[in-house]
Write a protein that holds these residues in place. Structure first.
Motif, PDB file in Angstrom:
ATOM      1  N   HIS A  89       0.862  -0.977  -0.004  1.00  0.00           N
ATOM      2  CA  HIS A  89       0.114   0.036   0.001  1.00  0.00           C
ATOM      3  C   HIS A  89       1.097   1.185   0.090  1.00  0.00           C
ATOM      4  N   THR A 118      -4.567   2.278  -5.974  1.00  0.00           N
ATOM      5  CA  THR A 118      -3.752   2.027  -4.856  1.00  0.00           C
ATOM      6  C   THR A 118      -4.360   1.243  -3.758  1.00  0.00           C
ATOM      7  N   GLY A 122      -2.884  -2.620  -3.457  1.00  0.00           N
ATOM      8  CA  GLY A 122      -2.295  -3.174  -2.249  1.00  0.00           C
ATOM      9  C   GLY A 122      -2.868  -4.356  -1.864  1.00  0.00           C
TER      10      GLY A 122
END
Length: 137
Positions: A89, A118, A122
């Motif tokens: 992340h 994002t 992640g």
């Protein structure tokens, strides 16, 4: 002509206060910025666990067995999973900020897409790494 005390107080009373968090509507990019900072802090803690494991591996068999036992326990696996997610992340958040620094993705739809990428990236990368490591055991 100098202001009197009452005029100065009246002027101060009319000035707007600095905005507080209570008036902001939480947006995905704002939450990702906060998570980027939190994952940065979590990476420090995870690095301490990793350093403990490496020092134990370099020490003696008993220290290594203790560290390996802890990391193989349920608590250790949760910590390692969280560390893996925080690593990916934070990495993708850094890539997102790099794209912004290059002058791209600042408009409304791109900004949201990068924040979603994002978050989803992640999670997906963490699951892929753990699935591969599980099947390679």
């Amino acid at each position: 002509m100098a202001e009197t005390t009452s005029q100065a107080e009246a002027l101060r009373a009319r000035r707007p206060l600095s905005p507080h968090l209570q008036i902001y509507t939480p947006m995905l990019t704002m939450m990702m910025s906060i998570m980027h900072r939190i994952t940065g802090i979590a990476l420090y803690a995870g690095t301490l666990v990793l350093a403990w494991f490496l020092i134990a591996a370099a020490s003696d068999a008993r220290s290594f067995a203790t560290a390996a036992w802890f990391l193989d326990s349920i608590v250790g696996q949760v910590i390692l999973f969280g560390f893996t997610w925080a690593l990916f992340h934070h990495l993708l958040g850094g890539v997102r900020h790099f794209v912004w620094d290059a002058g791209y993705g600042m408009d409304h739809p791109e900004r949201e897409w990068l924040a979603q990428a994002t978050l989803i990236g992640g999670i997906v990368l963490t699951i892929v790494v753990w699935a591969v490591s599980y099947f390679l055991r």
